[in-house]
Motif scaffolding. Structure first.
Motif, short mmCIF file in Angstrom:
data_model
loop_
_atom_site.label_atom_id
_atom_site.label_comp_id
_atom_site.label_asym_id
_atom_site.label_seq_id
_atom_site.Cartn_x
_atom_site.Cartn_y
_atom_site.Cartn_z
N LEU A 193 12.43 18.35 -10.66
CA LEU A 193 12.43 17.02 -10.04
C LEU A 193 12.70 17.12 -8.55
O LEU A 193 12.08 16.42 -7.73
CB LEU A 193 13.48 16.13 -10.70
CG LEU A 193 13.12 15.59 -12.08
CD1 LEU A 193 14.35 14.99 -12.74
CD2 LEU A 193 12.01 14.55 -11.97
N THR A 194 13.63 17.99 -8.18
CA THR A 194 13.93 18.18 -6.76
C THR A 194 12.74 18.77 -6.02
O THR A 194 12.40 18.33 -4.91
CB THR A 194 15.15 19.11 -6.59
OG1 THR A 194 16.27 18.53 -7.27
CG2 THR A 194 15.50 19.29 -5.12
N ALA A 214 8.38 18.27 0.06
CA ALA A 214 7.78 17.90 1.35
C ALA A 214 8.65 16.88 2.07
O ALA A 214 8.88 16.99 3.29
CB ALA A 214 6.37 17.35 1.13
N ALA A 215 9.14 15.88 1.33
CA ALA A 215 10.00 14.86 1.94
C ALA A 215 11.32 15.47 2.42
O ALA A 215 11.84 15.11 3.48
CB ALA A 215 10.27 13.74 0.95
N ILE A 216 11.84 16.41 1.66
CA ILE A 216 13.09 17.09 2.06
C ILE A 216 12.87 17.89 3.34
O ILE A 216 13.70 17.86 4.26
CB ILE A 216 13.60 17.99 0.91
CG1 ILE A 216 14.05 17.12 -0.27
CG2 ILE A 216 14.75 18.87 1.38
CD1 ILE A 216 14.33 17.92 -1.53
N GLN A 270 13.48 16.52 10.95
CA GLN A 270 13.87 15.39 11.82
C GLN A 270 15.36 15.42 12.11
O GLN A 270 15.80 15.14 13.24
CB GLN A 270 13.49 14.07 11.15
CG GLN A 270 11.98 13.84 11.06
CD GLN A 270 11.62 12.62 10.25
OE1 GLN A 270 12.46 12.03 9.57
NE2 GLN A 270 10.35 12.22 10.32
N ALA A 271 16.16 15.79 11.11
CA ALA A 271 17.60 15.83 11.29
C ALA A 271 18.01 16.91 12.28
O ALA A 271 18.91 16.70 13.12
CB ALA A 271 18.29 16.07 9.94
#
Length: 201
Positions: free
Chosen positions: A179-180, A185-187, A193-194
């Motif tokens: 699931l992770t 891609a979003a992570i 960005q962070a």
């Protein structure tokens, strides 16, 4: 985790109530963190005598049920301590589906995380399936997760309920790690960005 769509296999009858996790996998086998190799110790105290010889009266030692993929059990299956080794041992033995009137909550949740399907049915339906399982190797049940049905060897079929999210995870073969990874891609985007907005972190 393997995808779960349909299982057609031998069902073993185990009408005992309150089968706890210590009966499923005794405490002396909890030292390992491997999911494999525990199947030989499933139901160890019922399955073997004090000398390590097989108990011929125990259902999973009988020739008809050595390849069982379905377990039809009594009420309150998986009660007791919250050991994840219990579903590991059953899965390693080859059990993919357990049918009962009720399950202990933690065991029930752990089944889904390990690719197994616990099915809750009313007592009268469990008894029909128990009697069907007692027919031995010639009585094969079909469990269709997509259509949420379990069909006995004589064609009698029952519907079962399942949480849609858990159903999705089983059909797609997704455990917590899977699931992770679906969000990889979003992570990665968030981390990139962070690191730009907070380089001091």
């Amino acid at each position: 985790m393997d995808k779960f769509t349909k299982v057609t296999g031998i069902a073993a009858p185990m009408p005992l109530v309150n089968i706890d996790t210590d009966m499923i996998i005794p405490k002396q086998f909890l030292k390992t963190i491997k999911r494999s190799g525990l199947g030989v110790h499933a139901f160890d105290e019922m399955r073997y005598d004090d000398d390590g010889n097989e108990n011929p009266d125990f259902v999973l030692n009988k020739p008809a049920y050595r390849e069982a993929q379905v377990l039809v059990a009594g009420d309150n299956f998986g009660c007791g301590s919250s050991r994840e080794h219990a579903p590991w041992a059953l899965a390693d033995f080859g059990i993919r589906v357990i049918v009962s009137t009720s399950f202990a909550d933690i065991f029930y949740n752990n089944c889904f995380k390990n690719g197994m399907l616990p099915i809750v049915l009313p007592e009268e339906q469990v008894q029909v399936l128990m009697k069907d399982a007692e027919k031995g190797a010639n009585a094969r049940m079909e469990i269709d997760l997509e259509n949420q049905t379990i069909t006995a060897s004589d064609g009698e079929s029952f519907s079962f309920d399942i949480d849609p999210f858990r159903k999705h995870c089983l059909l797609e073969g997704l455990d917590d790690i899977g699931l992770t990874m679906e969000k990889a891609a979003a992570i990665d985007t968030f981390e990139s960005q962070a690191s730009q907005s907070r380089p001091w972190v």
